[in-house]
Every structure is written in structure tokens, then in C-alpha cells.
Design a protein around this motif. Sequence first.
Motif, short mmCIF file in Angstrom:
data_model
loop_
_atom_site.label_atom_id
_atom_site.label_comp_id
_atom_site.label_asym_id
_atom_site.label_seq_id
_atom_site.Cartn_x
_atom_site.Cartn_y
_atom_site.Cartn_z
N VAL A 1 0.85 -1.20 0.00
CA VAL A 1 0.00 0.00 0.00
C VAL A 1 0.88 1.24 0.00
N LEU A 2 1.96 1.20 0.76
CA LEU A 2 2.90 2.33 0.80
C LEU A 2 3.45 2.62 -0.60
N ARG A 3 3.83 1.53 -1.30
CA ARG A 3 4.37 1.67 -2.65
C ARG A 3 3.30 2.25 -3.59
N LEU A 4 2.09 1.77 -3.43
CA LEU A 4 0.98 2.24 -4.26
C LEU A 4 0.75 3.75 -4.03
N VAL A 5 0.76 4.14 -2.77
CA VAL A 5 0.55 5.56 -2.43
C VAL A 5 1.66 6.42 -3.05
N LYS A 6 2.90 5.93 -2.95
CA LYS A 6 4.05 6.67 -3.50
C LYS A 6 3.94 6.82 -5.01
N GLU B 1 -3.63 13.52 -6.29
CA GLU B 1 -4.73 13.13 -5.41
C GLU B 1 -4.93 11.61 -5.40
N LEU B 2 -5.03 11.04 -4.18
CA LEU B 2 -5.15 9.59 -4.06
C LEU B 2 -6.60 9.13 -4.25
#
Length: 346
Positions: free
Chosen positions: A238-243, A249-250
Motif C-alpha cells: 500500500v505504501l508503494r501504491l501511495v508513493k 490526489e489519491l
Amino acid sequence: MKMIKNTLFSEKPVNIGPESGYDNYIMAIESSCDETACAIVKNGREVISNVVASQIKTHAQYGGVIPEIAAREHLEAINVVIDEAFKQANMTPDKITAFAGTVGPGLVGCLLVGLNAAKTLALVHDKPFIGVNHLNAHLCGNYIDTDLKPPYIALLVSGGHTQIIDVKSYSEQKIIGETIDDAVGEAYDKVARLIGLPYPGGPVLDKLAREGNPFAFKLPEAKVDGYNFSFSGLKTAVLRLVKSFDGKELPVNDICASFQECVSSTLFKKVKKALLESGYKQVVIAGGVAANSEIRKKIFSLENEGYKVNAPAMKYCTDNAAMVASCAYFNTDTFDDVDVEVFSRA
Ligand code: KG4
Ligand code: ZN
């Protein structure tokens, strides 16, 4: 049935439990984390009064529970919740069969407040004292307002634990699987923080997930042997996806839904496997994360396959004292020594 002989003045042992032959009214206190709670429960299933003082507002400003502040807040709330529990029940201490308190696992400074209050009540009113394990208590939330009886498979999911338990009898419980890293609730709270949601993240993430597409992002399901779990890889994914959104905007709802889908389907698969291998026809969920809408939905879908499924009412999923009172009644594997010390880890 268990005979408890730890009253201060009268030497008489007291029978507690389903086979005691009379109505048991147990008052219990829970203070293992950030809820100060007191309840009176009749015969392990009927809640006479249930009072919970939550500290969520205090800790929200720090983004998590601060143990020293939590302990101080328990001290301020403890007498109020005890008085309120007696008042709501319209009962006096002499009508109580035994006083129970959570011994652990939990935050030591917090546990001390509730446990000492329970011991003191028992000593002052010359009644038995029963110390209870918080995790066993979570399972017993399932006995409230039901006629559930072991054996069954239990999925215990909370901020600190993720376990699949083979509950053979009220007192015989075998942990057959658990997380090798983060607990489910912990993963929810960490992922929520990562995408900028307020504490406690679990319930907020659950709410947003209901508005998103669970198949928007394919997140990795950890391959762990047997009934064990791992959630730290998912958190990193999830961290990688957010980055990867690089400050843009997410799609928060879709991320929440995809995360929730991954977690709930992993839990579901292992529970199903445990049911098939044990041959049991009953399954329960317990712990704070049992309040999660998708986990409930998936586990309850087992009803369509002929299984009896139970989950406590929402107020008995998150920390409360009614489940502690129920455990003191049904489970004979308790800490019945007034000298018992609190412990932090299972
Ligand atoms: O059992 P509990 O009240 O305290 C512990 O003993 O840990 O569980 C608290 C955990 C927190 O991590 C919270 O975020 C999570 O339960 N939680 C949820 C939901 N409601 C509470 N997680 C996911 N979805 C929910 N609806
Ligand atoms: Zn808990």
C-alpha cells in the motif's frame, strides 16, 4: 464448574459457573487499553449493565494510544464507571456473586488500575475475585445474548492479535494459527495513517472502503503456511501504491476497498480451511476488528454453506467488560489468586 476460595474473611469456597446451580451475577472491569469499562452480567449471557468510557478523543490528537496518559485517564474514570454500572443495574455490591478483572495482555499501567479496582471490590465485599485473560474474554463476547456452545472455530482479530482458535470447550482453547508480524487491526491503523485518515483508522477505513472498488488495485496476499498470517508485506505494498501517485490526489476509497478485500479474503480462506479440517459446524468472530463490515459479510456468507455463524453485537466486539464477566463465568482457566500480577503480552 469451579470452586473459588479466595475471599478475605469467609473461608467458604464459592461455586461459579453454568453448573453452580444458582444465578451468578458477575461484575467485571476492563482497562487493558483505552477503554475503562465495567459491567454486570447474569449467568454469562444476560447483560444487566454495561458501561464504557472511551478515551479515543484524547488519543486521537496524538494519532495513537499514549500509555501513561491512558493509565491516568483510567484512574479518573474507574470509580465513575463502577458507580454507573451499579446504578444502571439497580444493584448493590452484596448482590454480586464475584468480581472479575482483566489481568492481561494489555498496557501494564492501564491494567493495574482496573485489576486493582476489581480485587479491592472483592476484598471489601468479601466476594471471590476472578482474573481473566483479555483474549479469552473477546471470544466470550459471543456468549452474550446467544445460546452458543463449544466446539467451534474462532477468528480473533484485534489491534494486537490475529488468531484462529480451536475452541473445544469453554475452557479448552488451542491457537492453531496467528500472525507472524502485524495484527489485522494494527495493519488497518497503519494503512489508515499512511493515507492520511484520522485515528483510530480501522473504522474510518472500513467506511471509505464501502464507497470504493475492491478490485481497483491488485494487492499481494501473503503466502504463509497453515493457519498463520502475515500483513506487513501488504502494508508495504500500500505504501508503494501511495508513493506511485507522486503527490497527486489519491483514490482513497479504491485503495481502502482494495486493502479491505485483500485482508478479508485472506482471513476468510483460512477460516474456511480450519472449518473443513476440524469438521466443526460453527464459527465465531471476535475482537475489535470483528466490527469490520466486509470481514463480517464474508464470514457470515458461510451460513449459505450450512455453518452456524456468530459475531458479537458491535458494542461487545470492541473492548468492554461484559465479555470479561462472561469469561469469568464460563471459563475455568482463569486467574483465581488475589495476588495475580498484570502481564503485557500473551
Ligand atoms: O479489540 P480492540 O477494541 O482492542 C484491542 O484489544 O486491540 O480492537 C481495536 C482495533 C483497532 O485497531 C481498530 O482500528 C480496529 O480494532 N477496528 C476496526 C474496525 N473497528 C475497530 N478495524 C477495521 N474495521 C472496523 N470496522
Ligand atoms: Zn481487545
